[in-house]
Scaffold this motif. Structure first.
Motif, mmCIF file in Angstrom:
data_model
loop_
_atom_site.group_PDB
_atom_site.id
_atom_site.type_symbol
_atom_site.label_atom_id
_atom_site.label_comp_id
_atom_site.label_asym_id
_atom_site.label_seq_id
_atom_site.Cartn_x
_atom_site.Cartn_y
_atom_site.Cartn_z
ATOM 1 N N ARG A 6 38.474 23.687 48.598
ATOM 2 C CA ARG A 6 38.598 22.645 47.570
ATOM 3 C C ARG A 6 38.525 21.274 48.206
ATOM 4 O O ARG A 6 38.848 21.083 49.377
ATOM 5 C CB ARG A 6 39.879 22.846 46.764
ATOM 6 C CG ARG A 6 41.187 22.263 47.246
ATOM 7 C CD ARG A 6 41.657 22.679 48.591
ATOM 8 N NE ARG A 6 43.031 22.409 48.889
ATOM 9 C CZ ARG A 6 43.537 21.293 49.431
ATOM 10 N NH1 ARG A 6 42.754 20.300 49.754
ATOM 11 N NH2 ARG A 6 44.828 21.161 49.648
ATOM 12 N N ALA A 8 40.213 17.698 47.249
ATOM 13 C CA ALA A 8 41.307 17.306 46.353
ATOM 14 C C ALA A 8 41.645 15.830 46.491
ATOM 15 O O ALA A 8 42.713 15.473 46.973
ATOM 16 C CB ALA A 8 42.530 18.171 46.656
ATOM 17 N N PRO A 9 40.752 14.957 46.097
ATOM 18 C CA PRO A 9 41.015 13.534 46.293
ATOM 19 C C PRO A 9 42.083 12.977 45.348
ATOM 20 O O PRO A 9 42.211 13.436 44.219
ATOM 21 C CB PRO A 9 39.657 12.885 45.973
ATOM 22 C CG PRO A 9 39.018 13.829 45.008
ATOM 23 C CD PRO A 9 39.467 15.205 45.418
ATOM 24 N N SER A 10 42.824 12.007 45.846
ATOM 25 C CA SER A 10 43.720 11.243 44.975
ATOM 26 C C SER A 10 42.898 10.054 44.477
ATOM 27 O O SER A 10 42.364 9.302 45.287
ATOM 28 C CB SER A 10 44.920 10.716 45.770
ATOM 29 O OG SER A 10 45.574 11.787 46.394
ATOM 30 N N GLU A 42 43.798 14.811 42.244
ATOM 31 C CA GLU A 42 45.252 14.763 42.431
ATOM 32 C C GLU A 42 45.783 13.448 41.869
ATOM 33 O O GLU A 42 46.032 12.488 42.595
ATOM 34 C CB GLU A 42 45.579 14.977 43.907
ATOM 35 C CG GLU A 42 44.975 16.300 44.384
ATOM 36 C CD GLU A 42 45.671 16.951 45.555
ATOM 37 O OE1 GLU A 42 46.070 16.244 46.478
ATOM 38 O OE2 GLU A 42 45.800 18.197 45.531
ATOM 39 N N TYR A 181 54.279 15.306 45.091
ATOM 40 C CA TYR A 181 52.949 15.561 45.626
ATOM 41 C C TYR A 181 52.779 16.925 46.320
ATOM 42 O O TYR A 181 51.942 17.743 45.932
ATOM 43 C CB TYR A 181 52.588 14.413 46.579
ATOM 44 C CG TYR A 181 51.376 14.704 47.386
ATOM 45 C CD1 TYR A 181 50.126 14.701 46.791
ATOM 46 C CD2 TYR A 181 51.488 15.053 48.730
ATOM 47 C CE1 TYR A 181 49.001 15.022 47.521
ATOM 48 C CE2 TYR A 181 50.372 15.379 49.464
ATOM 49 C CZ TYR A 181 49.135 15.367 48.858
ATOM 50 O OH TYR A 181 48.032 15.696 49.572
ATOM 51 N N VAL A 185 50.454 20.302 45.091
ATOM 52 C CA VAL A 185 49.368 20.812 45.925
ATOM 53 C C VAL A 185 49.520 22.314 46.140
ATOM 54 O O VAL A 185 48.557 23.077 46.001
ATOM 55 C CB VAL A 185 49.336 20.073 47.300
ATOM 56 C CG1 VAL A 185 48.377 20.752 48.267
ATOM 57 C CG2 VAL A 185 48.938 18.621 47.105
ATOM 58 N N ARG A 199 41.028 19.394 55.338
ATOM 59 C CA ARG A 199 41.420 18.044 54.917
ATOM 60 C C ARG A 199 41.667 17.165 56.128
ATOM 61 O O ARG A 199 41.658 17.629 57.257
ATOM 62 C CB ARG A 199 42.669 18.129 54.027
ATOM 63 C CG ARG A 199 43.863 18.724 54.733
ATOM 64 C CD ARG A 199 45.020 18.884 53.751
ATOM 65 N NE ARG A 199 46.129 19.612 54.344
ATOM 66 C CZ ARG A 199 47.105 20.139 53.639
ATOM 67 N NH1 ARG A 199 47.128 20.051 52.321
ATOM 68 N NH2 ARG A 199 48.095 20.778 54.243
ATOM 69 N N HIS A 203 47.208 14.760 56.933
ATOM 70 C CA HIS A 203 48.020 15.699 56.156
ATOM 71 C C HIS A 203 48.708 16.751 57.013
ATOM 72 O O HIS A 203 49.371 17.637 56.488
ATOM 73 C CB HIS A 203 47.150 16.396 55.103
ATOM 74 C CG HIS A 203 46.786 15.479 53.979
ATOM 75 N ND1 HIS A 203 47.673 15.133 52.998
ATOM 76 C CD2 HIS A 203 45.655 14.798 53.727
ATOM 77 C CE1 HIS A 203 47.100 14.295 52.166
ATOM 78 N NE2 HIS A 203 45.872 14.057 52.589
HETATM 79 N N1 GLU Z 1 44.995 14.225 47.673
HETATM 80 C C1 GLU Z 1 44.976 14.159 49.101
HETATM 81 C C2 GLU Z 1 44.198 12.938 49.559
HETATM 82 O O1 GLU Z 1 43.427 12.379 48.817
HETATM 83 C C3 GLU Z 1 44.367 15.397 49.737
HETATM 84 C C4 GLU Z 1 45.306 16.529 49.703
HETATM 85 C C5 GLU Z 1 44.834 17.780 50.335
HETATM 86 O O2 GLU Z 1 43.655 17.909 50.659
HETATM 87 O O3 GLU Z 1 45.673 18.657 50.473
HETATM 88 O O4 GLU Z 1 44.381 12.534 50.692
#
Ligand code: GLU
Length: 472
Positions: A6, A8-10, A42, A181, A185, A199, A203
């Protein structure tokens, strides 16, 4: 096992270079393994998430052609689900309500800091709530294991271990009822059956917490993690806006092809021998996580330009023309009465590193110009050139077959007749038909400009010479 990754951008801003590379690696890994690629937005932080940013991210993904098989899922639409998992955790005891006041937590923190200890929650509400009711303000905390450690095998960085003592009892629901958050996730990764989380390395500290949470909610499969290192600017600092590292769409605006950017991004932190050029198919076939670099990569605009030049010249010109069209429109050039854009791609490709530049150089193929380049006209549109321009004009006007080869012959034979070098004929002619002293090969340029336009422009240049004026 079917692979599922996936992105998963914020949605707090545009899709930037780092995000796009993470998206590319996740997408490629799924494509390489015939798996599924999910897009998840996200957006649980209402203060920072905007619909413009969501749109900008999707625009970037679409422009790069990074297609997703599932989603976009929006975390903001899944709040009920997160809360129901929290309720179950409270029931089974993997989470607990914490009624500690802000003041108490602040005092605790200050005392710990004064003692030189790392601030962490002391487990005050861990066990009993006999004197509280659930109506009172509280947060929900995860009951993190207090012994042992979390070990995971990062696909890029190898085995990583975190002691559970380092990990706090994480707040998973705030006093206002909103889930936090890390919790959203893990519920998503679990519900969506994500097998590989690729990612940014920022993280990495979240991963042990997320693994503990996943185990606590009963996830049978813990995803495999791969943390991609940072991108640095050429000055060695973290790539940021200051370096012009703005949104992906700015690369389109500056005249890059998506293929060039993808090729650039895939190599920015990954390699396959010393191969530099990767078609999308090559990337899909060859991409693996173990060949991703462990150390940070440095952004190099020169290399990106080099790749762009390569793709402008090596992708089918009809395809490149579809991208050029966008720039032509941006620059308000009306192409209705001129040559096909694909012809211009072939003609101008060698001289242009970007499509923006190419569109800029395209104007005289479609539109009349009102001024000559001052230096060029001063040097070449002089009475001494009149004779050669007149001769060429007549020959071009009556040329039977309008081909570059024949046009070349016209220029050469004029020079021969006048007993001068070809440049003495070519340069005034070039300024007459293009308005400038620089262009691709004159014969092909004139061929593409077309007969009536070229002849009319020579007439105009002759009139200009006759008047001895600086304006047409
Ligand atoms: N939403 C996070 C971001 O934009 C990424 C989270 C993830 O990949 O677990 O940095």
């Amino acid at each position: 096992m079917k692979i599922k990754t996936r992105f998963a951008p914020s949605p707090t801003g545009y899709l930037h270079v780092g995000g796009a590379r993470t998206a590319l690696y996740s997408w490629l890994y799924a494509r390489h393994k015939q798996g599924t690629f999910v897009l998840r937005i996200e957006d649980t932080d209402p203060e920072r998430s905007t619909s413009e940013a969501i749109e900008a991210i999707m625009d970037g993904m679409n422009w790069l052609n990074l297609d997703w098989d599932e989603g976009p899922y929006y975390q903001s639409k899944r709040l009920e689900r997160y809360n129901s998992v929290i309720e179950t955790m409270l029931d089974v005891g993997t989470a607990y309500r914490c009624y500690c006041s802000k003041q108490r937590l602040e005092n605790l923190r200050a005392t710990q800091m004064a003692k030189g200890e790392k601030p962490r929650y002391d487990g005050n509400c861990h066990d009993s709530h006999a004197h509280h009711t659930t109506d009172e303000p509280h947060v929900v905390r995860f009951r993190n294991p207090c012994k042992g450690s979390v070990i995971f095998n990062d696909q890029i960085r190898g085995s990583i271990e975190f002691s559970n003592q380092e990990l706090d009892d994480l707040i998973i629901r705030r006093t206002d009822g909103s889930p936090t958050y890390n919790f959203c996730v893990i519920v998503d990764d679990w519900d969506m059956g994500i097998t590989h989380v690729i990612r940014g390395e920022d993280h990495i500290n979240n991963t042990p917490r997320q693994i503990n949470l996943l185990k606590a909610i009963g996830a049978q499969v813990i995803p495999v993690y791969a943390h991609v290192p940072m991108i640095l600017a050429d000055d060695g600092k973290k790539l940021s806006k200051r370096h012009g590292a703005v949104g992906i769409m700015q690369y389109r605006d500056e005249g890059y092809l998506p293929e060039a950017l993808l090729n650039y991004l895939v190599r920015l932190g990954w390699s396959h021998g010393n191969q530099e050029i990767f078609s999308i198919l090559d990337m899909k076939n060859l991409f693996t996580l173990d060949a991703v670099n462990k150390s940070a990569s440095t952004f190099n605009t020169e290399k990106l330009l080099w790749l762009n030049h390569h793709y402008i010249n090596n992708l089918p010109s009809k395809y490149v023309a579809t991208h050029l069209q966008w720039h032509i429109k941006q620059q308000n050039i009306d192409t209705h009465t001129g040559p096909e854009l694909a012809k211009l791609v072939k003609l101008l490709g060698k001289r242009c590193k970007t499509l923006k530049e190419m569109a800029y150089s395209s104007r005289y193929f479609y539109e009349e110009f009102n001024e000559y380049d001052a230096d060029a006209s001063k040097k070449h549109l002089r009475p001494i050139s009149r004779k050669s321009l007149e001769l060429v004009r007549d020959k071009l006007a009556t040329l039977i077959s309008w081909t570059a080869e024949n046009i070349h012959y016209v220029i050469q034979s004029t020079a021969d007749e006048l007993n001068v070098g070809i440049g003495k004929v070519g340069m005034p002619l070039r300024v007459a038909v293009t308005g400038t002293g620089k262009s691709p090969g004159l014969d092909v340029t004139i061929e593409v400009i077309g007969r009536s336009r070229s002849v009319a422009r020579i007439d105009k240049a002759l009139a200009f010479i006759a008047k001895g004026e600086t304006h047409v």
